[in-house]
Design a protein around this motif. Structure first.
Motif, short mmCIF file in Angstrom:
data_model
loop_
_atom_site.label_atom_id
_atom_site.label_comp_id
_atom_site.label_asym_id
_atom_site.label_seq_id
_atom_site.Cartn_x
_atom_site.Cartn_y
_atom_site.Cartn_z
N ALA A 169 0.69 -1.11 -0.18
CA ALA A 169 0.02 -0.03 -0.10
C ALA A 169 0.91 1.18 0.01
CB ALA A 169 -1.04 -0.10 1.23
N MET A 170 0.48 2.32 -0.55
CA MET A 170 0.84 3.70 -0.76
C MET A 170 0.18 4.65 0.37
SD MET A 170 3.76 3.68 -2.53
CE MET A 170 3.78 5.22 -3.21
N CYS A 171 0.78 5.71 0.62
CA CYS A 171 0.12 6.66 1.46
C CYS A 171 -0.22 7.72 0.50
CB CYS A 171 1.00 7.23 2.51
SG CYS A 171 -0.03 8.42 3.73
N ALA A 172 -1.33 8.48 0.43
CA ALA A 172 -1.77 9.44 -0.21
C ALA A 172 -0.93 11.06 0.04
CB ALA A 172 -3.19 10.01 -0.04
N SER A 173 -0.17 10.69 1.24
CA SER A 173 0.75 12.06 1.55
C SER A 173 2.11 11.36 1.40
CB SER A 173 0.33 12.42 2.90
OG SER A 173 1.23 13.49 3.08
N TYR A 174 3.27 11.79 1.76
CA TYR A 174 4.40 11.44 1.81
C TYR A 174 4.58 10.63 3.29
CZ TYR A 174 7.02 14.34 -1.20
OH TYR A 174 7.51 15.02 -2.53
N SER A 175 4.43 9.16 2.83
CA SER A 175 4.73 8.27 3.86
C SER A 175 4.02 8.46 5.29
CB SER A 175 6.16 7.60 4.16
OG SER A 175 6.54 6.84 2.96
N GLY A 176 2.71 8.94 5.54
CA GLY A 176 2.17 8.90 6.87
C GLY A 176 2.05 10.44 7.43
N ARG A 177 2.67 11.38 6.43
CA ARG A 177 2.80 12.82 7.01
C ARG A 177 1.23 13.50 6.94
NH1 ARG A 177 8.43 15.16 7.48
NH2 ARG A 177 9.87 13.54 7.82
N CYS A 178 0.48 12.58 7.08
CA CYS A 178 -1.08 13.34 6.57
C CYS A 178 -1.83 13.39 7.87
CB CYS A 178 -1.74 12.09 5.72
SG CYS A 178 -3.64 12.67 5.53
N CYS A 198 -8.05 8.70 3.05
CA CYS A 198 -7.86 8.96 1.54
C CYS A 198 -8.83 7.81 0.92
CB CYS A 198 -6.42 8.75 1.06
SG CYS A 198 -5.57 7.15 1.85
N ARG A 199 -9.32 6.61 1.46
CA ARG A 199 -10.04 5.65 1.01
C ARG A 199 -11.35 5.86 1.18
NH1 ARG A 199 -5.86 2.92 -0.70
NH2 ARG A 199 -4.13 2.39 0.59
N TRP A 200 -11.79 6.93 1.84
CA TRP A 200 -13.26 7.28 2.12
C TRP A 200 -13.95 7.97 0.53
CZ3 TRP A 200 -14.38 10.21 7.27
CH2 TRP A 200 -13.54 9.29 8.53
N ASP A 201 -15.33 7.73 0.66
CA ASP A 201 -15.93 8.36 -0.31
C ASP A 201 -16.34 9.87 -0.25
OD1 ASP A 201 -15.51 5.98 -1.99
OD2 ASP A 201 -17.55 5.18 -1.62
N PHE A 202 -16.03 10.63 -1.24
CA PHE A 202 -16.51 12.23 -0.77
C PHE A 202 -17.51 12.69 -1.78
CE2 PHE A 202 -12.48 11.45 1.12
CZ PHE A 202 -12.43 12.25 2.38
#
Length: 401
Positions: A169-178, A198-202
């Motif tokens: 898996a990847m992070c939507a930010s820099y490796s956990g800096r979200c 980041c995996r929620w629906d909006f």
């Protein structure tokens, strides 16, 4: 890494069962989280007693065990960390994975444990790596956003071990800096509690607050990382350790991914002239995951195809059917512990650390009392299958696709 040295294959382990499976299926080392100071708050994690058992098992195979101590430390924990580090030192872990500068300094000054810099530091440039090397760090776990050109330049500029994520898996930010998780759910992503916003629906709105319609609600979820086809490139670049993500993944996932990467590393490393990339391996990896995978930033072309925006479908994997407990060569009966529904007439595949994958059509199924049955439907049901090809304990059975 000297070109003659084979790189390390490093696998995750969420508990002792997964640790043993990872090592048996070909990992050279495993990384685990203790029940303190680790960035997977929802994982089972290892007590000190379990870590001691894990180290003994790992070292019995002449392999290595690393412990994540990669939390962002708060004041209330500053006086507790030294006792934990000293306990890890006494147990004999092979390294700790750290991001907090204070923990790095403390570990180097007060223990003999090698320190690996966590990917949480998002390290992408050689000047930062020079700094951490001067501080005493022995290995850099590169940011997941690293490219091949980044790695090449770093290897030219700094003599230090490099670890690179190759799958997961990847992070939507820099490796956990979200901090979206902190803001929306009060769960701290930098302390292991990420709720994966980041995996929620909006609902997607324009500047006039009108909702924009798509195939489904908007997400900014990243696709998974897979560098399987780039393993030869990584070996030639001199990367020392290939890291698989997933301390919360299943035993089947760990066994499958480790087994495939082990095969590709060995196939290239031991016979470069005749190496041929087996695209069938990609199919096996796709079947054990529930998201698409791409090379992400590695080839410098991470664009629109690296993320989901709408129309994403994640289906829970049901390929894993069972694990082999034993095999009787006289009766040709394999004892299987069930993991998912299967029945007489199904075509299945067996694979394992020392078992080449083979397919078979299920003919007769016996329960543990030797009664013939036609369906296996109960969780962890013990059954027996007639197999002409020998299987071994901890081999796995999956759907043949």
């Amino acid at each position: 890494m000297d070109k003659k040295d084979k790189p390390e294959l490093l696998a995750p382990a969420g508990d002792l069962e997964r640790l043993k499976i990872a090592l048996l299926y070909g990992a050279d080392a495993v990384y685990v989280g203790g029940d303190l100071f680790s960035l997977r708050a929802n994982a089972i994690n290892f007590s000190l007693e379990e870590l001691e058992e894990a180290v003994l098992f790992t070292h019995s195979l002449s392999k290595k065990l690393y412990v994540t101590v990669n939390i962002a430390l708060h004041n209330k924990e500053a006086d507790k960390i030294i006792n934990y580090l000293e306990a890890l030192d006494k147990i004999g872990v092979d390294a700790i994975i750290v991001s907090d500068p204070f923990i790095i300094d403390l570990a180097i000054k007060r223990t003999k444990i090698p320190v690996h810099l966590s990917t949480q530091q998002s390290t992408l440039n050689y000047e930062a790596i020079k700094f951490f090397k001067r501080e005493g760090v022995s290995r850099i776990v590169l940011a997941r956003e690293v490219s091949a050109s980044d790695i090449k330049l770093i290897k030219e500029k700094v003599d230090i071990e490099l670890e690179c994520f190759v799958h997961g898996a990847m992070c939507a930010s820099y490796s956990g800096r979200c901090v979206l998780s902190n803001f929306l759910t009060a769960r701290d992503s930098n302390r292991g509690g990420c709720s994966q916003i980041c995996r929620w629906d909006f609902k997607l709105l324009n500047e006039f607050q009108n909702q924009l319609q798509g195939e489904k609600d908007f997400t900014f979820c990243t696709k998974d990382l897979s560098l399987l086809k780039h393993i030869p490139d990584l070996i030639e670049l001199g990367v020392d350790s290939f890291k698989i993500e997933g301390r919360m993944r299943s035993t089947y996932y760990i066994a499958t991914v480790v087994n495939i990467y082990r095969r590709v590393i060995d196939e290239y490393f031991y016979d470069k002239k005749n190496y041929h990339y087996n695209v069938e391996y990609e199919k096996i990896l796709r079947n054990c995951a529930n998201r698409d995978s791409v090379p992400q930033f590695f080839d410098g072309d991470c664009g629109v195809d690296c993320q989901y925006y709408n129309g994403r479908v994640e289906v829970s994997n049901q390929d894993f059917l069972g694990i082999v407990l034993s095999y009787d060569e006289q009766t040709k009966l394999a004892v299987i512990e069930q993991r998912n529904y299967f029945k007489q007439g199904d075509i299945v595949e067996f694979f394992g650390p020392n078992t080449e994958p083979f397919s078979v059509k299920i003919s007769e199924i016996y329960d543990e009392f030797n009664n013939i049955i036609d369906i296996v439907r109960h969780p962890k049901q013990i059954v027996k299958l007639k197999l002409q090809i020998k299987v071994r304990r901890n081999d796995m059975m999956r759907i043949k696709k």
